[in-house]
Design a protein around this motif. Structure first.
Motif, PDB file in Angstrom:
ATOM      1  N   VAL A 152       4.408  11.147   9.604  1.00 56.95           N
ATOM      2  CA  VAL A 152       3.849  10.716   8.314  1.00 56.95           C
ATOM      3  C   VAL A 152       3.622   9.212   8.322  1.00 56.95           C
ATOM      4  CG1 VAL A 152       4.365  10.492   5.849  1.00 56.95           C
ATOM      5  CG2 VAL A 152       4.863  12.627   7.033  1.00 56.95           C
ATOM      6  N   GLY A 153       4.538   8.473   8.963  1.00 56.54           N
ATOM      7  CA  GLY A 153       4.396   7.021   9.042  1.00 56.54           C
ATOM      8  C   GLY A 153       3.139   6.586   9.768  1.00 56.54           C
ATOM      9  N   LEU A 154       2.814   7.277  10.854  1.00 59.08           N
ATOM     10  CA  LEU A 154       1.563   6.974  11.559  1.00 59.08           C
ATOM     11  C   LEU A 154       0.363   7.147  10.633  1.00 59.08           C
ATOM     12  CD1 LEU A 154       2.011   8.573  15.105  1.00 59.08           C
ATOM     13  CD2 LEU A 154       1.323   6.218  14.641  1.00 59.08           C
ATOM     14  N   CYS A 155       0.385   8.214   9.843  1.00 60.37           N
ATOM     15  CA  CYS A 155      -0.711   8.451   8.896  1.00 60.37           C
ATOM     16  C   CYS A 155      -0.734   7.381   7.805  1.00 60.37           C
ATOM     17  CB  CYS A 155      -0.576   9.836   8.278  1.00 60.37           C
ATOM     18  SG  CYS A 155      -0.812  11.197   9.455  1.00 60.37           S
ATOM     19  N   ASN A 156       0.445   6.897   7.382  1.00 60.14           N
ATOM     20  CA  ASN A 156       0.496   5.823   6.390  1.00 60.14           C
ATOM     21  C   ASN A 156      -0.158   4.549   6.919  1.00 60.14           C
ATOM     22  OD1 ASN A 156       1.849   7.351   4.455  1.00 60.14           O
ATOM     23  ND2 ASN A 156       3.879   6.678   5.114  1.00 60.14           N
ATOM     24  N   ILE A 157       0.159   4.196   8.170  1.00 59.80           N
ATOM     25  CA  ILE A 157      -0.435   2.995   8.778  1.00 59.80           C
ATOM     26  C   ILE A 157      -1.938   3.167   8.908  1.00 59.80           C
ATOM     27  CG2 ILE A 157      -0.466   1.481  10.794  1.00 59.80           C
ATOM     28  CD1 ILE A 157       2.402   2.478  11.420  1.00 59.80           C
ATOM     29  N   TYR A 158      -2.349   4.319   9.422  1.00 58.81           N
ATOM     30  CA  TYR A 158      -3.775   4.583   9.626  1.00 58.81           C
ATOM     31  C   TYR A 158      -4.558   4.521   8.311  1.00 58.81           C
ATOM     32  CZ  TYR A 158      -8.066   7.112  10.757  1.00 58.81           C
ATOM     33  OH  TYR A 158      -9.388   7.468  10.893  1.00 58.81           O
TER      34      TYR A 158
ATOM     35  N   TYR B   3       0.834  -1.205   0.000  1.00 57.03           N
ATOM     36  CA  TYR B   3       0.000   0.000   0.000  1.00 57.03           C
ATOM     37  C   TYR B   3       0.870   1.258   0.000  1.00 57.03           C
ATOM     38  CZ  TYR B   3      -2.970   3.753   1.737  1.00 57.03           C
ATOM     39  OH  TYR B   3      -3.615   4.955   1.889  1.00 57.03           O
ATOM     40  N   ILE B   4       1.916   1.276   0.836  1.00 56.76           N
ATOM     41  CA  ILE B   4       2.797   2.445   0.922  1.00 56.76           C
ATOM     42  C   ILE B   4       3.555   2.635  -0.391  1.00 56.76           C
ATOM     43  CG2 ILE B   4       4.832   3.405   2.098  1.00 56.76           C
ATOM     44  CD1 ILE B   4       3.785   2.055   4.670  1.00 56.76           C
ATOM     45  N   GLN B   5       3.997   1.536  -0.997  1.00 55.67           N
ATOM     46  CA  GLN B   5       4.676   1.647  -2.290  1.00 55.67           C
ATOM     47  C   GLN B   5       3.765   2.274  -3.342  1.00 55.67           C
ATOM     48  OE1 GLN B   5       5.820  -2.518  -2.674  1.00 55.67           O
ATOM     49  NE2 GLN B   5       7.987  -1.971  -2.471  1.00 55.67           N
ATOM     50  N   LYS B   6       2.511   1.831  -3.364  1.00 54.04           N
ATOM     51  CA  LYS B   6       1.567   2.392  -4.340  1.00 54.04           C
ATOM     52  C   LYS B   6       1.266   3.853  -4.020  1.00 54.04           C
ATOM     53  CE  LYS B   6      -0.704  -2.008  -5.427  1.00 54.04           C
ATOM     54  NZ  LYS B   6      -1.937  -2.811  -5.298  1.00 54.04           N
ATOM     55  N   LYS B   7       1.145   4.169  -2.753  1.00 50.85           N
ATOM     56  CA  LYS B   7       0.851   5.549  -2.346  1.00 50.85           C
ATOM     57  C   LYS B   7       1.942   6.500  -2.819  1.00 50.85           C
ATOM     58  CE  LYS B   7      -0.078   8.396   1.765  1.00 50.85           C
ATOM     59  NZ  LYS B   7      -0.294   8.395   3.236  1.00 50.85           N
TER      60      LYS B   7
ATOM     61  N   LYS C 185       4.082   5.746  -5.221  1.00 48.99           N
ATOM     62  CA  LYS C 185       4.319   5.455  -6.635  1.00 48.99           C
ATOM     63  C   LYS C 185       5.763   5.019  -6.908  1.00 48.99           C
ATOM     64  CE  LYS C 185       0.698   8.685  -8.044  1.00 48.99           C
ATOM     65  NZ  LYS C 185       0.341   9.909  -8.806  1.00 48.99           N
ATOM     66  N   HIS C 186       6.202   4.026  -6.148  1.00 55.98           N
ATOM     67  CA  HIS C 186       7.520   3.446  -6.387  1.00 55.98           C
ATOM     68  C   HIS C 186       7.504   1.964  -6.002  1.00 55.98           C
ATOM     69  CE1 HIS C 186       8.822   2.917  -2.216  1.00 55.98           C
ATOM     70  NE2 HIS C 186       8.401   4.139  -1.937  1.00 55.98           N
ATOM     71  N   THR C 187       8.548   1.242  -6.394  1.00 59.04           N
ATOM     72  CA  THR C 187       8.682  -0.178  -6.051  1.00 59.04           C
ATOM     73  C   THR C 187       9.920  -0.430  -5.190  1.00 59.04           C
ATOM     74  OG1 THR C 187       9.885  -0.581  -8.122  1.00 59.04           O
ATOM     75  CG2 THR C 187       7.486  -0.943  -8.139  1.00 59.04           C
ATOM     76  N   PHE C 188      10.549   0.654  -4.705  1.00 58.95           N
ATOM     77  CA  PHE C 188      11.687   0.493  -3.809  1.00 58.95           C
ATOM     78  C   PHE C 188      11.218  -0.082  -2.466  1.00 58.95           C
ATOM     79  CE2 PHE C 188      13.000   4.130  -6.499  1.00 58.95           C
ATOM     80  CZ  PHE C 188      14.134   3.561  -7.073  1.00 58.95           C
ATOM     81  N   PRO C 189      12.133  -0.705  -1.714  1.00 60.89           N
ATOM     82  CA  PRO C 189      11.739  -1.190  -0.385  1.00 60.89           C
ATOM     83  C   PRO C 189      11.222  -0.042   0.489  1.00 60.89           C
ATOM     84  CG  PRO C 189      13.879  -2.084  -1.008  1.00 60.89           C
ATOM     85  CD  PRO C 189      13.542  -1.045  -2.034  1.00 60.89           C
ATOM     86  N   VAL C 190      10.185  -0.317   1.244  1.00 62.75           N
ATOM     87  CA  VAL C 190       9.666   0.657   2.213  1.00 62.75           C
ATOM     88  C   VAL C 190      10.670   0.751   3.357  1.00 62.75           C
ATOM     89  CG1 VAL C 190       7.819   1.113   3.885  1.00 62.75           C
ATOM     90  CG2 VAL C 190       7.268   0.302   1.580  1.00 62.75           C
ATOM     91  N   THR C 191      10.899   1.962   3.854  1.00 71.96           N
ATOM     92  CA  THR C 191      11.884   2.174   4.908  1.00 71.96           C
ATOM     93  C   THR C 191      11.205   2.297   6.276  1.00 71.96           C
ATOM     94  OG1 THR C 191      11.827   4.586   4.765  1.00 71.96           O
ATOM     95  CG2 THR C 191      13.330   3.410   3.258  1.00 71.96           C
ATOM     96  N   TYR C 192      12.017   2.180   7.324  1.00 75.09           N
ATOM     97  CA  TYR C 192      11.518   2.408   8.683  1.00 75.09           C
ATOM     98  C   TYR C 192      10.838   3.774   8.787  1.00 75.09           C
ATOM     99  CZ  TYR C 192      13.619  -1.478  11.358  1.00 75.09           C
ATOM    100  OH  TYR C 192      13.918  -2.699  11.896  1.00 75.09           O
ATOM    101  N   GLU C 193      11.453   4.795   8.198  1.00 75.47           N
ATOM    102  CA  GLU C 193      10.951   6.157   8.354  1.00 75.47           C
ATOM    103  C   GLU C 193       9.554   6.333   7.776  1.00 75.47           C
ATOM    104  OE1 GLU C 193      13.455  10.000   8.517  1.00 75.47           O
ATOM    105  OE2 GLU C 193      12.923   9.728   6.398  1.00 75.47           O
ATOM    106  N   GLN C 194       9.189   5.517   6.764  1.00 79.97           N
ATOM    107  CA  GLN C 194       7.859   5.621   6.177  1.00 79.97           C
ATOM    108  C   GLN C 194       6.772   5.046   7.079  1.00 79.97           C
ATOM    109  OE1 GLN C 194       9.304   3.966   2.258  1.00 79.97           O
ATOM    110  NE2 GLN C 194       7.895   5.508   1.453  1.00 79.97           N
ATOM    111  N   VAL C 195       7.198   4.445   8.193  1.00 80.69           N
ATOM    112  CA  VAL C 195       6.269   3.920   9.194  1.00 80.69           C
ATOM    113  C   VAL C 195       6.516   4.573  10.553  1.00 80.69           C
ATOM    114  CG1 VAL C 195       5.633   1.835  10.495  1.00 80.69           C
ATOM    115  CG2 VAL C 195       5.884   1.723   8.020  1.00 80.69           C
ATOM    116  N   LEU C 196       7.781   4.795  10.886  1.00 81.82           N
ATOM    117  CA  LEU C 196       8.135   5.343  12.199  1.00 81.82           C
ATOM    118  C   LEU C 196       8.405   6.846  12.100  1.00 81.82           C
ATOM    119  CD1 LEU C 196      10.419   2.510  13.607  1.00 81.82           C
ATOM    120  CD2 LEU C 196       7.991   2.918  14.042  1.00 81.82           C
ATOM    121  N   SER C 197       7.335   7.602  12.005  1.00 84.68           N
ATOM    122  CA  SER C 197       7.380   9.068  11.932  1.00 84.68           C
ATOM    123  C   SER C 197       5.938   9.553  12.008  1.00 84.68           C
ATOM    124  CB  SER C 197       8.034   9.528  10.624  1.00 84.68           C
ATOM    125  OG  SER C 197       7.292   9.057   9.510  1.00 84.68           O
TER     126      SER C 197
END
Length: 362
Positions: free
Chosen positions: A234-240, A214-218, A220-232
């Motif tokens: 913005v990351g909280l909003c990504n999970i929610y 879901y985060i990759q699609k959001k 628009k990339h296929t790179f590995p998702v990083t810790y920061e995209q969840v632990l921040s």
């Protein structure tokens, strides 16, 4: 700390009584630049240690350059206390040059040019370092027995400090990390920079895999998702956002939220906010576990950042501690590493003043 008062364009906070200001051999300036606030402290040096005397607070989005804030601080110090300050250090979130004289900032509309600061203010020498390195310097002045400095989340059962490696981690606007190594000559811990927030996110199960996709699609990339995209924040909003749109769960209590602060505020009332934080706290624990093992930070881990302080109950939970110790072979080692939450809001100012004094000595 004493009460503060307002001046034109800034607020002054006093840490010591003015009559105490003259009891020092020299003085340094420490700066903590954040997206919302820029705090500038004057510290007196006694026995080679900085003591915060007072600080000036400027709104980062309302000033046009750091030069103005530093100049105002130096003028205030000279005019009200007749104190000259020649050395300073700035801690800032952004890309810092190798020679520590320039920083491109991430959350404010201006940058830091130390050569320009020296040219346009009365300070003789100043340099800039990463914001988490500054916290690392500040750790040298925090007392683990004082809850106003550090809140103990997990005690060490067998390890004595003995100048062992330590680590700092903190989720806020992004995810910051740094490693603390003891310097025998300086008799203090020295921070080493890290880009650990950009490490690939460890995925354990189907739900987490779906969230990663879901985060990759959001983004628009296929790179590995990083810790920061969840632990921040913005990351909280990504999970929610992922959980709210997922077909796996039907949440009974869905309150309209727009920010990380909302998710934190309603985590006890809204099912989606609650599960967001459960996922967040598990990944936070994994990040700490892997950081300990990567660096052998047996001297302890120090958690920084506003998200942790606002959600202390979750960091004190057994779920958090169990996840840190959830490993195939290293459970005993991880159980013995103490974990602290940094509760001293002024740790960055202490660190900046400490670094400035070290530079002055050299």
């Amino acid at each position: 700390m004493l009460d503060g008062f307002k001046m034109n364009g800034f607020t002054v906070k006093q840490f010591q009584k003015p009559e105490y200001y003259k009891d020092f051999t020299s003085y340094v300036l420490g700066v903590d630049v954040g997206g919302t606030n820029t705090n500038i402290a004057i510290a007196g040096i006694k026995n080679q240690k900085p003591v915060l005397l007072f600080s000036l607070n400027f709104k980062s989005q309302e000033i046009t350059s750091i030069n103005y804030a530093i100049d105002e601080s130096l003028k205030y110090t000279k005019n009200t206390q007749n104190i000259d300050v020649n050395y300073g250090c700035i801690g800032a979130a952004g890309v810092v040059s190798k020679n520590n004289n320039f920083a491109t900032l991430t959350n404010v509309p201006w940058n830091i040019d130390c050569k320009d600061i020296i040219k346009k203010t009365s300070i003789s020498e100043i340099f800039v370092v990463n914001d988490f390195q500054i916290i690392g310097y500040g750790i040298n002045h925090l007392d683990s027995s004082n809850q106003n400095d550090l809140i103990k989340i997990k005690k060490s059962k067998t390890i004595n400090d003995c100048h062992l490696t330590k680590a700092i981690i903190g989720a806020g606007t992004g995810l910051g990390k740094c490693i603390l190594s003891y310097d025998e000559e300086l008799k203090s811990y020295v921070p080493l920079p890290s880009e650990g927030g950009s490490v690939d996110l460890p995925i354990y199960n189907d739900l987490e895999y779906e969230m990663m996709r879901y985060i990759q699609k959001k983004y628009k990339h296929t790179f590995p998702v990083t810790y920061e995209q969840v632990l921040s924040g913005v990351g909280l909003c990504n999970i929610y956002d992922f959980l709210k749109k997922s077909d796996r769960y039907k949440y009974k209590n869905i309150i309209s939220v727009n920010t990380a602060d909302d998710i934190s505020k309603y985590k006890s009332q809204d099912d989606c906010c609650h599960e967001t934080f459960e996922i967040f706290i598990r990944f936070y624990a994994r990040s700490i576990k892997n950081f300990i093992l990567d660096t052998m930070a047996l001297g302890g881990v120090y958690i920084a950042g506003g998200i942790a302080m606002k959600n202390l109950d979750l960091f004190n939970s057994e779920m958090f501690k169990d996840e840190i110790e959830n490993t195939f072979q290293m459970g005993e080692l991880l159980r013995n590493v103490p974990i602290f939450l940094i509760s001293n809001y002024d740790v960055s100012l202490l660190g900046a003043c400490f670094a400035a004094n070290n530079k002055k000595k050299n």
